[in-house]
Scaffold this motif. Structure first.
Motif, PDB file in Angstrom:
ATOM      1  N   GLY A  51       0.810  -1.293  -0.086  1.00  0.00           N
ATOM      2  CA  GLY A  51      -0.101   0.149  -0.057  1.00  0.00           C
ATOM      3  C   GLY A  51       0.870   1.585   0.310  1.00  0.00           C
ATOM      4  O   GLY A  51       0.787   2.167   0.970  1.00  0.00           O
ATOM      5  N   ASP A  74       0.556  -1.321  -4.901  1.00  0.00           N
ATOM      6  CA  ASP A  74      -0.505  -0.337  -4.650  1.00  0.00           C
ATOM      7  C   ASP A  74      -1.668  -0.778  -5.728  1.00  0.00           C
ATOM      8  O   ASP A  74      -1.293  -1.124  -6.894  1.00  0.00           O
ATOM      9  CB  ASP A  74      -0.213   0.985  -4.372  1.00  0.00           C
ATOM     10  N   ASP A 102      -3.638  -5.977  -5.892  1.00  0.00           N
ATOM     11  CA  ASP A 102      -4.588  -5.808  -4.857  1.00  0.00           C
ATOM     12  C   ASP A 102      -4.077  -6.631  -3.847  1.00  0.00           C
ATOM     13  O   ASP A 102      -4.006  -8.073  -3.789  1.00  0.00           O
ATOM     14  CB  ASP A 102      -5.947  -6.332  -5.279  1.00  0.00           C
ATOM     15  N   LEU A 103      -3.853  -5.989  -2.627  1.00  0.00           N
ATOM     16  CA  LEU A 103      -3.429  -6.753  -1.301  1.00  0.00           C
ATOM     17  C   LEU A 103      -4.539  -7.810  -0.848  1.00  0.00           C
ATOM     18  O   LEU A 103      -4.180  -8.662  -0.047  1.00  0.00           O
ATOM     19  CB  LEU A 103      -3.199  -5.929  -0.203  1.00  0.00           C
ATOM     20  N   ALA A 121       2.672   1.082   6.040  1.00  0.00           N
ATOM     21  CA  ALA A 121       2.318   2.441   6.506  1.00  0.00           C
ATOM     22  C   ALA A 121       0.938   2.868   6.127  1.00  0.00           C
ATOM     23  O   ALA A 121       0.622   3.172   5.081  1.00  0.00           O
ATOM     24  CB  ALA A 121       3.370   3.511   6.151  1.00  0.00           C
TER      25      ALA A 121
HETATM   26  C1  LIG Z   1      -3.292   6.031   3.628  1.00  0.00           C
HETATM   27  S1  LIG Z   1      -2.304   5.500   2.029  1.00  0.00           S
HETATM   28  C2  LIG Z   1      -0.915   4.965   2.744  1.00  0.00           C
HETATM   29  C3  LIG Z   1       0.142   5.306   1.785  1.00  0.00           C
HETATM   30  C4  LIG Z   1       1.278   5.284   2.176  1.00  0.00           C
HETATM   31  N1  LIG Z   1       1.756   4.020   2.646  1.00  0.00           N
HETATM   32  C5  LIG Z   1       1.858   6.166   3.007  1.00  0.00           C
HETATM   33  O1  LIG Z   1       2.192   5.971   4.298  1.00  0.00           O
HETATM   34  O2  LIG Z   1       1.893   7.370   2.650  1.00  0.00           O
HETATM   35  C6  LIG Z   1      -3.047   3.745   1.931  1.00  0.00           C
HETATM   36  C7  LIG Z   1      -2.721   3.295   0.464  1.00  0.00           C
HETATM   37  O3  LIG Z   1      -3.214   2.066   0.431  1.00  0.00           O
HETATM   38  C8  LIG Z   1      -3.536   1.513  -0.801  1.00  0.00           C
HETATM   39  N2  LIG Z   1      -4.505   0.454  -0.769  1.00  0.00           N
HETATM   40  C9  LIG Z   1      -5.646   0.412  -0.129  1.00  0.00           C
HETATM   41  N3  LIG Z   1      -6.148  -0.862  -0.258  1.00  0.00           N
HETATM   42  C10 LIG Z   1      -5.471  -1.512  -0.827  1.00  0.00           C
HETATM   43  C11 LIG Z   1      -5.393  -2.943  -1.328  1.00  0.00           C
HETATM   44  N4  LIG Z   1      -6.138  -3.901  -1.245  1.00  0.00           N
HETATM   45  N5  LIG Z   1      -4.482  -3.325  -2.319  1.00  0.00           N
HETATM   46  C12 LIG Z   1      -3.431  -2.448  -2.647  1.00  0.00           C
HETATM   47  N6  LIG Z   1      -3.362  -1.374  -2.064  1.00  0.00           N
HETATM   48  C13 LIG Z   1      -4.358  -0.600  -1.384  1.00  0.00           C
HETATM   49  C14 LIG Z   1      -4.149   3.097  -1.272  1.00  0.00           C
HETATM   50  O4  LIG Z   1      -4.365   3.019  -2.804  1.00  0.00           O
HETATM   51  C15 LIG Z   1      -3.287   3.831  -0.668  1.00  0.00           C
HETATM   52  O5  LIG Z   1      -2.415   4.165  -1.732  1.00  0.00           O
END
Ligand SMILES: C[S@@+](CC[C@H](N)C(=O)[O-])C[C@H]1O[C@@H](n2cnc3c(N)ncnc32)[C@H](O)[C@@H]1O
Length: 276
Positions: A51, A74, A102-103, A121
């Protein structure tokens, strides 16, 4: 960053807020990387950023662990575009590989085996089945590999407490109103990490200040209050809401002296050398 991933938001502003959050909270990332470094016995070669968002964690990791390849996952095309730009601007593109995945799906298929360091994070709370993701991460790590998880604690303090509006206690009421609506999302992953098999699991708290004294801090406060404002309606009286609007106007005009402290929890969890 506060609540941004959940509030109705223009993507570009959300991305900007994430960037500012990580830049202003660089000390938190740095502390988490220090802890990871201490827990890892050797320099990491393979890192996965789960993510990864706009790439602030990815870039910090690539800078800190220059011998490593960072796999940044992501599900958002826009976030990964920004991550690629950030990696190029920081001169670390060669060590960064972006994965659109997709996680909650088959994210692990593209990754090499034996990951040294996994980094999540402000992302673990987004996935549908965090316990499953933690098990997948556990098995993707090499024995002795380390998982770092960072989340918000919800401990937010404004100074001055009235945000310069003469509405005593306004900041605390903002924090309480948002908390009653479930923002920011906070989660305690200690038990989940323990029961996945990680040992030891260490949790520590950290925080950072953003102040309107700087242009970045001022913009961060403005964006944060804008996202929060969308969630406050109905939960605060009209005088408080008008005061929040006034505080935002003061921020836009560059005359604000407001600062905000934002708390984070950092978990450092090790996959034991010998799993039981
Ligand atoms: C709040 S942001 C945090 C981004 C980064 N880690 C930071 O600390 O700035 C959450 C991120 O998780 C990604 N995300 C949410 N659900 C996800 C999933 N199921 N699979 C992959 N990425 C995901 C979102 O697209 C977003 O970029």
């Amino acid at each position: 960053m506060t609540h941004a991933a959940h509030a109705p938001a223009h993507n570009a502003e959300l991305e900007e807020l994430l960037d500012l959050d990580a830049r202003l909270g660089a000390s938190v990332l740095s502390r988490a990387m220090d802890d990871a470094s201490q827990a890892l016995k050797t320099e990491p070669r393979t890192i996965v950023d789960l993510g990864a968002g706009t790439g602030t964690g990815t870039v910090a990791l690539a800078n800190r662990f220059s011998k490593a390849r960072v796999h940044s996952i992501d599900a958002s095309v826009g976030m990964l575009d920004r991550l690629r730009e950030a990696s190029a601007a920081a001169g670390v593109s060669e060590n960064v590989q972006a994965h659109l995945a997709d996680l909650d799906g088959e994210w692990i298929a593209d990754l090499p085996e034996g990951i040294d360091l996994a980094w999540a994070a402000l992302s673990l709370h987004h996935v549908g089945d965090p316990a499953l993701l933690l098990r997948q991460v556990f098995h993707a790590l090499r024995p002795g590999g380390v998982l770092v998880v960072i989340e918000m604690t919800g401990e937010t303090t404004y100074e001055p407490a009235d945000l310069g509006t003469e509405r005593a206690g306004l900041g605390d009421r903002i924090v309480r109103t948002l908390a009653a609506r479930g923002y920011p999302v906070t989660a305690d992953w200690t038990d989940a990490l323990d029961s996945t098999g990680f040992a030891p699991v260490n949790r520590r708290k950290a925080s950072f200040w953003a102040s309107a004294d700087t242009r970045e801090g001022s913009r961060y406060l403005e964006l944060q209050l804008t996202f929060n404002r969308a969630l406050l309606g109905g939960g605060m009286d009209s005088d408080d809401l008008a005061a929040v609007d006034a505080a935002m106007t003061t921020l836009r005009t560059g005359h604000s002296r407001v600062a905000v402290a934002s708390g984070r929890a950092i978990w450092v969890a090790v996959r034991p050398e010998v799993s039981e």
